[in-house]
Design a protein around this motif. Structure first.
Motif, PDB file in Angstrom:
ATOM      1  N   UNK A  93       0.842  -1.189   0.000  1.00 24.75           N
ATOM      2  CA  UNK A  93       0.000   0.000   0.000  1.00 24.75           C
ATOM      3  C   UNK A  93       0.876   1.236   0.000  1.00 24.75           C
ATOM      4  N   UNK A  94       0.279   2.359  -0.431  1.00 22.08           N
ATOM      5  CA  UNK A  94       0.997   3.638  -0.439  1.00 22.08           C
ATOM      6  C   UNK A  94      -0.018   4.760  -0.528  1.00 22.08           C
ATOM      7  N   UNK A  95       0.326   5.893   0.059  1.00 20.52           N
ATOM      8  CA  UNK A  95      -0.521   7.068  -0.042  1.00 20.52           C
ATOM      9  C   UNK A  95      -1.533   7.168   1.083  1.00 20.52           C
ATOM     10  N   UNK A  96      -2.258   8.263   1.093  1.00 25.06           N
ATOM     11  CA  UNK A  96      -3.289   8.511   2.100  1.00 25.06           C
ATOM     12  C   UNK A  96      -4.450   9.226   1.439  1.00 25.06           C
ATOM     13  N   UNK A  97      -5.660   8.830   1.845  1.00 24.25           N
ATOM     14  CA  UNK A  97      -6.852   9.440   1.283  1.00 24.25           C
ATOM     15  C   UNK A  97      -7.846   8.382   0.871  1.00 24.25           C
ATOM     16  N   UNK A  98      -8.820   8.719   0.031  1.00 20.82           N
ATOM     17  CA  UNK A  98      -9.782   7.736  -0.459  1.00 20.82           C
ATOM     18  C   UNK A  98      -9.070   6.541  -1.085  1.00 20.82           C
ATOM     19  N   UNK A  99      -9.626   5.369  -0.858  1.00 21.18           N
ATOM     20  CA  UNK A  99      -8.938   4.118  -1.187  1.00 21.18           C
ATOM     21  C   UNK A  99      -9.200   3.657  -2.616  1.00 21.18           C
ATOM     22  N   UNK A 100      -8.109   3.204  -3.270  1.00 21.97           N
ATOM     23  CA  UNK A 100      -8.169   2.499  -4.546  1.00 21.97           C
ATOM     24  C   UNK A 100      -7.538   1.139  -4.303  1.00 21.97           C
ATOM     25  N   UNK A 101      -8.323   0.077  -4.416  1.00 21.08           N
ATOM     26  CA  UNK A 101      -7.877  -1.240  -3.953  1.00 21.08           C
ATOM     27  C   UNK A 101      -8.157  -2.301  -5.002  1.00 21.08           C
ATOM     28  N   UNK A 102      -7.200  -3.214  -5.199  1.00 20.84           N
ATOM     29  CA  UNK A 102      -7.413  -4.298  -6.145  1.00 20.84           C
ATOM     30  C   UNK A 102      -6.140  -5.091  -6.366  1.00 20.84           C
ATOM     31  N   UNK A 103      -6.151  -6.028  -7.322  1.00 21.15           N
ATOM     32  CA  UNK A 103      -4.950  -6.808  -7.635  1.00 21.15           C
ATOM     33  C   UNK A 103      -3.787  -5.894  -8.024  1.00 21.15           C
ATOM     34  N   UNK A 104      -2.582  -6.340  -7.691  1.00 20.80           N
ATOM     35  CA  UNK A 104      -1.411  -5.509  -7.942  1.00 20.80           C
ATOM     36  C   UNK A 104      -1.255  -5.098  -9.401  1.00 20.80           C
ATOM     37  N   UNK A 105      -1.566  -5.998 -10.318  1.00 22.84           N
ATOM     38  CA  UNK A 105      -1.433  -5.676 -11.743  1.00 22.84           C
ATOM     39  C   UNK A 105      -2.381  -4.555 -12.125  1.00 22.84           C
ATOM     40  N   UNK A 106      -3.614  -4.590 -11.612  1.00 22.53           N
ATOM     41  CA  UNK A 106      -4.579  -3.531 -11.913  1.00 22.53           C
ATOM     42  C   UNK A 106      -4.165  -2.215 -11.263  1.00 22.53           C
ATOM     43  N   UNK A 107      -3.609  -2.283 -10.056  1.00 24.75           N
ATOM     44  CA  UNK A 107      -3.126  -1.074  -9.393  1.00 24.75           C
ATOM     45  C   UNK A 107      -1.968  -0.467 -10.183  1.00 24.75           C
ATOM     46  N   UNK A 108      -1.073  -1.312 -10.669  1.00 31.37           N
ATOM     47  CA  UNK A 108       0.045  -0.846 -11.498  1.00 31.37           C
ATOM     48  C   UNK A 108      -0.466  -0.047 -12.696  1.00 31.37           C
ATOM     49  N   UNK A 109      -1.452  -0.597 -13.385  1.00 33.05           N
ATOM     50  CA  UNK A 109      -1.980   0.074 -14.565  1.00 33.05           C
ATOM     51  C   UNK A 109      -2.780   1.321 -14.195  1.00 33.05           C
ATOM     52  N   UNK A 110      -3.465   1.276 -13.067  1.00 33.76           N
ATOM     53  CA  UNK A 110      -4.200   2.462 -12.620  1.00 33.76           C
ATOM     54  C   UNK A 110      -3.237   3.599 -12.305  1.00 33.76           C
ATOM     55  N   UNK A 111      -2.136   3.306 -11.644  1.00 36.14           N
ATOM     56  CA  UNK A 111      -1.151   4.335 -11.322  1.00 36.14           C
ATOM     57  C   UNK A 111      -0.602   5.001 -12.577  1.00 36.14           C
ATOM     58  N   UNK A 112      -0.506   4.253 -13.662  1.00 35.78           N
ATOM     59  CA  UNK A 112       0.041   4.790 -14.906  1.00 35.78           C
ATOM     60  C   UNK A 112      -1.049   5.309 -15.841  1.00 35.78           C
ATOM     61  N   UNK A 113      -2.258   5.487 -15.314  1.00 34.44           N
ATOM     62  CA  UNK A 113      -3.306   6.171 -16.061  1.00 34.44           C
ATOM     63  C   UNK A 113      -4.128   5.330 -16.998  1.00 34.44           C
ATOM     64  N   UNK A 114      -4.054   3.997 -16.880  1.00 37.99           N
ATOM     65  CA  UNK A 114      -4.861   3.130 -17.752  1.00 37.99           C
ATOM     66  C   UNK A 114      -6.263   2.992 -17.162  1.00 37.99           C
ATOM     67  N   UNK A 115      -7.194   3.761 -17.695  1.00 36.01           N
ATOM     68  CA  UNK A 115      -8.551   3.795 -17.161  1.00 36.01           C
ATOM     69  C   UNK A 115      -9.284   2.462 -17.316  1.00 36.01           C
ATOM     70  N   UNK A 116      -8.841   1.633 -18.223  1.00 34.80           N
ATOM     71  CA  UNK A 116      -9.538   0.379 -18.499  1.00 34.80           C
ATOM     72  C   UNK A 116      -9.641  -0.503 -17.263  1.00 34.80           C
ATOM     73  N   UNK A 117      -8.753  -0.308 -16.285  1.00 35.81           N
ATOM     74  CA  UNK A 117      -8.754  -1.180 -15.107  1.00 35.81           C
ATOM     75  C   UNK A 117      -9.657  -0.662 -13.993  1.00 35.81           C
ATOM     76  N   UNK A 118     -10.225   0.515 -14.112  1.00 31.23           N
ATOM     77  CA  UNK A 118     -11.017   1.078 -13.016  1.00 31.23           C
ATOM     78  C   UNK A 118     -12.164   0.164 -12.587  1.00 31.23           C
ATOM     79  N   UNK A 119     -12.871  -0.522 -13.495  1.00 35.05           N
ATOM     80  CA  UNK A 119     -13.931  -1.419 -13.048  1.00 35.05           C
ATOM     81  C   UNK A 119     -13.439  -2.606 -12.217  1.00 35.05           C
ATOM     82  N   UNK A 120     -12.134  -2.879 -12.252  1.00 36.63           N
ATOM     83  CA  UNK A 120     -11.570  -4.006 -11.510  1.00 36.63           C
ATOM     84  C   UNK A 120     -11.140  -3.604 -10.101  1.00 36.63           C
ATOM     85  N   UNK A 121     -11.285  -2.323  -9.779  1.00 34.36           N
ATOM     86  CA  UNK A 121     -10.829  -1.796  -8.498  1.00 34.36           C
ATOM     87  C   UNK A 121     -12.009  -1.405  -7.627  1.00 34.36           C
TER      88      UNK A 121
END
Length: 210
Positions: free
Chosen positions: A169-197
């Motif tokens: 985990x990292x950061x503070x505030x509202x939570x974004x949670x899911x598999x590490x691969x989806x989090x990786x892509x979310x951090x880099x701006x890939x919106x396609x993974x948002x439904x998986x989080x």
């Protein structure tokens, strides 16, 4: 730590080379998750350091208005026009090359390979489980302040990210949670993974630009 990452980088280069060799012309022409690049152009981007002499970079940056992003995009498209087999061969034959990009170093090189590997696999519906140790390195890198060119700080600001399969985990505030691969892509701006989080932070991301 840097030397410990070289075997991980080599393994990722070989995995992507094997993947590219397995694809049909139709699959290679498929749009990737990375901007306007096709799958083959993503492969071209990853092979650029091994196929384009360094002396070409400065003139290209000048012609691109000093924009590294624009120069990088032009090179990806140019090299991506080469036969896919040659791109795969370049990645495989240089798998153990100790390429260390400025600023982002080996963590950046590993992250580039992992993210772009998923940029290729996901649109093609291909499995692409990432190994936990390299994935953790890339997640730490993306939130560590040196990921220039990988993330938009405004995109992830004020949020907490958690990988459910890595105890990370990292950061503070509202939570974004899911598999590490989806989090990786979310951090880099890939919106396609948002439904998986899950978490309140997903709606925050959905309302932001990238």
């Amino acid at each position: 730590m840097t030397s410990d990452l070289l075997p991980m980088i080599a393994a990722e280069r070989r995995r992507i080379a094997d993947l590219i060799d397995s694809l049909t012309p139709e699959q290679l022409a498929t749009p990737s998750l990375c901007g306007e690049w096709t799958v083959q152009e993503v492969a071209g981007h990853l092979a650029v350091p091994f196929l384009v002499p360094q002396w070409r970079f400065l003139p290209l940056i000048l012609r691109s208005g000093f924009s590294l992003h624009a120069a990088n995009a032009r090179l990806a498209r140019e090299v991506g026009r080469r036969p896919a087999g040659g791109l795969a061969a370049a990645l495989r034959s240089h798998a153990e090359h100790p390429l260390r990009p400025p600023v982002v170093g080996h963590p950046g090189q590993l992250t580039d390979l992992q993210v772009h590997g998923q940029d290729i696999r996901r649109p093609l519906g291909l499995p692409g489980d990432l190994h936990p140790d390299p994935l953790r390195v890339s997640l730490d890198f993306l939130v560590g302040g040196r990921a220039i060119g990988f993330i938009d700080r405004r995109w992830i600001a004020g949020l907490r990210f958690e990988a459910t399969d890595l105890d990370w985990s990292a950061g503070a505030g509202p939570l974004v949670r899911g598999p590490g691969e989806a989090v990786l892509l979310a951090l880099t701006g890939r919106r396609v993974v948002l439904p998986e989080l899950t978490g309140d932070g997903v709606a925050v991301l959905a309302g932001r630009g990238t």
